[in-house]
Design an enzyme around this catalytic site. Structure first.
Site, PDB file in Angstrom:
ATOM      1  N   ALA A  73       0.813  -1.215   0.000  1.00 17.11           N
ATOM      2  CA  ALA A  73       0.000   0.000   0.000  1.00 17.11           C
ATOM      3  C   ALA A  73       0.850   1.271   0.000  1.00 17.11           C
ATOM      4  O   ALA A  73       0.437   2.298  -0.537  1.00 17.11           O
ATOM      5  CB  ALA A  73      -0.958  -0.002   1.179  1.00 17.11           C
ATOM      6  N   THR A  74       2.021   1.225   0.591  1.00 15.08           N
ATOM      7  CA  THR A  74       2.875   2.414   0.562  1.00 15.08           C
ATOM      8  C   THR A  74       3.209   2.773  -0.888  1.00 15.08           C
ATOM      9  O   THR A  74       3.096   3.936  -1.297  1.00 15.08           O
ATOM     10  CB  THR A  74       4.175   2.181   1.366  1.00 15.08           C
ATOM     11  OG1 THR A  74       3.822   1.878   2.719  1.00 15.08           O
ATOM     12  CG2 THR A  74       5.076   3.402   1.329  1.00 15.08           C
ATOM     13  N   ASN A 153      -6.372   3.374  10.310  1.00 13.32           N
ATOM     14  CA  ASN A 153      -5.634   2.263  10.903  1.00 13.32           C
ATOM     15  C   ASN A 153      -5.529   2.355  12.425  1.00 13.32           C
ATOM     16  O   ASN A 153      -5.434   1.352  13.106  1.00 13.32           O
ATOM     17  CB  ASN A 153      -4.233   2.165  10.287  1.00 13.32           C
ATOM     18  CG  ASN A 153      -3.532   3.498  10.198  1.00 13.32           C
ATOM     19  OD1 ASN A 153      -4.028   4.432   9.566  1.00 13.32           O
ATOM     20  ND2 ASN A 153      -2.390   3.622  10.837  1.00 13.32           N
ATOM     21  N   SER A 201      -3.409  -3.653   0.376  1.00 10.83           N
ATOM     22  CA  SER A 201      -2.202  -4.395   0.715  1.00 10.83           C
ATOM     23  C   SER A 201      -2.571  -5.806   1.160  1.00 10.83           C
ATOM     24  O   SER A 201      -3.593  -5.997   1.825  1.00 10.83           O
ATOM     25  CB  SER A 201      -1.478  -3.666   1.845  1.00 10.83           C
ATOM     26  OG  SER A 201      -0.274  -4.314   2.150  1.00 10.83           O
ATOM     27  N   HIS A 203      -0.821  -7.869   3.274  1.00 11.98           N
ATOM     28  CA  HIS A 203      -0.474  -8.333   4.628  1.00 11.98           C
ATOM     29  C   HIS A 203      -1.410  -7.827   5.715  1.00 11.98           C
ATOM     30  O   HIS A 203      -1.262  -8.187   6.883  1.00 11.98           O
ATOM     31  CB  HIS A 203       0.986  -8.023   4.960  1.00 11.98           C
ATOM     32  CG  HIS A 203       1.287  -6.598   5.314  1.00 11.98           C
ATOM     33  ND1 HIS A 203       1.367  -6.174   6.611  1.00 11.98           N
ATOM     34  CD2 HIS A 203       1.543  -5.521   4.545  1.00 11.98           C
ATOM     35  CE1 HIS A 203       1.668  -4.883   6.632  1.00 11.98           C
ATOM     36  NE2 HIS A 203       1.781  -4.455   5.385  1.00 11.98           N
ATOM     37  N   CYS A 328       6.236   5.702  18.552  1.00 15.46           N
ATOM     38  CA  CYS A 328       7.571   5.502  19.092  1.00 15.46           C
ATOM     39  C   CYS A 328       8.573   5.265  17.963  1.00 15.46           C
ATOM     40  O   CYS A 328       9.696   4.865  18.187  1.00 15.46           O
ATOM     41  CB  CYS A 328       7.612   4.369  20.097  1.00 15.46           C
ATOM     42  SG  CYS A 328       6.402   3.103  19.814  1.00 15.46           S
TER      43      CYS A 328
END
Ligand code: PLP
Length: 400
Positions: A73-74, A153, A201, A203, A328
């Site tokens: 997807a990126t 997401n 995507s 995954h 993070c």
């Protein structure tokens, strides 16, 4: 419970054994290059790709020729935004998106800004839904593309895609949607919803990593997309490179399973997700849901536990894999840009945990998770001076 519990399915999913099974022959005897037209190795590979293209197209009501396979997807998001920006630069250089998009959209937009494009980043309401009136007002003559994700997401909030599609159509701008979290999880129809480009995507739907697709509309109207990867002319010249045949087979199989099992699976997951949230909020005080109460993916619950650092909670329940509302990835612990755009206070963003359920989670795992989160939140609160003050009824200023 000695096994780890995986509740981070919005980050990635385990591969479905049926998907792996379908892929294996294409690593072994059927290893051909789908572009080899002179022998059976090539034909077998091409047949498999053809079937997968149909399987992917079926999920969104597209024609198989409209599916361009990518590395994920990126890449699909990059191709959609850069491809449209460069193909239609003469028509205009204005693109509209939204503050809660994935970095695969926002970072491309930032890059496009350095290349002379103007980007409008629309705000969202407290549930994460884009301001529709503002969207309509923001479309100008030189607006070439509107890109709004189908489902978020981090929170699972589902956008009013059909309404957005209709507005874009009426105003003459192309509509791209990053549907990575929505594809195979909620019904999508590119015709009914007026979608011109759509990223997905494998995954995120129990397929392999490193493969995805971009839907590019071929008629009413035809959308032309400048390639970002050149060479060989694969995928109608839009995306060159030898096709990842096993990956594409896996994506096709995953898409096929997702669409066939969508109704049952989302019902089952929603029940588990609601049990998780309801029991946590019954048994603990200061529990809030981030995201839309019902316009939301069946598998996602993003929850803030007041007076408890999400990072600390995650460490405390480290046999359960979840995500926190702080990015993070950066050295500093930045609160999530998504929660921030929704107006969630920075402290509460730092208190948030995303539970994203999946196909292989059981009710027993959810029961265990509830028990452990309750224990751990209580333990951490006992150690917290802020919680102590709140309990004593001292006025607690939650500010940032
Ligand atoms: C996971 C995700 C992406 C990135 O997909 P990859 O296939 O990992 O590149 C993009 N957008 C959204 C909404 C996602 O959830």
């Amino acid at each position: 419970m000695e096994k780890m519990i995986y509740l981070d399915n919005n980050a990635t999913t385990p591969i479905d054994p049926r998907v792996l099974e379908a892929m294996l022959p294409y690593f072994r005897d059927k290893f051909g290059n789908a572009a080899s037209i002179h022998h059976k190795f090539g034909w077998d590979a091409a047949d498999a790709v053809k079937q997968a293209r149909q399987q992917v197209a079926n999920v969104i009501g597209a024609a198989p020729e409209e599916i361009i396979f990518t590395s994920g997807a990126t890449e699909s998001d990059n191709l959609a935004l850069k491809g449209i920006a460069s193909m239609y630069a003469d028509k205009g250089r204005h693109i509209i998106t939204c503050k809660t998009e994935h970095k695969a959209i926002l970072d491309v937009c930032k890059w496009l800004e350095t290349k002379g494009y103007e980007i409008t980043y629309l705000p969202v309401d407290k549930y994460g839904i884009v301001d529709i009136d503002l969207l309509a007002e923001s479309i100008r003559k030189d607006t070439i593309l509107v890109s709004i994700m189908a489902a978020n997401n981090e929170t699972g909030t589902i956008a009013p895609i059909e309404t957005i599609g209709a507005i874009c159509k009426a105003k003459g701008a192309f509509f791209h949607t990053d549907a990575t979290q929505a594809f195979g999880k909620i019904p999508l129809d590119v015709e009914k919803m007026g979608i011109d480009l759509l990223s997905l995507s494998a995954h995120k739907i129990y397929g392999p990593k490193g493969v995805g697709a971009l839907y590019v509309r071929r008629k009413n109207p035809q959308v032309r997309c400048e390639p970002i990867i050149h060479g060989g002319g694969h995928e109608r010249g839009i995306r060159s490179g030898t096709l990842n045949v096993p990956g594409i087979v896996g994506l096709g199989q995953a898409a096929d399973i997702a669409v066939r099992e969508m109704a049952n699976e989302s019902q089952r997951l929603q029940k588990l997700r609601d049990k998780l949230y309801n029991e946590l909020s019954d048994r603990l005080e200061g529990v809030t849901l981030n995201g839309h109460p019902n316009q939301r993916l069946a598998n996602t619950a993003n929850i803030s536990f007041a007076w408890v650092e999400g990072e600390a909670l995650m460490l405390g329940i480290n046999e359960i894999a979840v995500s926190s509302g702080s990015a993070c990835t950066s050295a500093s612990l930045e609160p999530s840009h998504v929660l921030r755009a929704m107006g969630v206070l920075d402290v509460l963003a730092h208190n948030s945990i995303r539970f994203s359920l999946g196909r292989f989670n059981t009710e027993q795992e959810i029961d265990y998770t509830i028990k452990r989160v309750v224990e751990e939140v209580n333990r951490l609160r006992e150690l917290s001076p802020l919680y102590e003050m709140a309990k004593q009824g001292k006025e607690l200023r939650i500010a940032d």
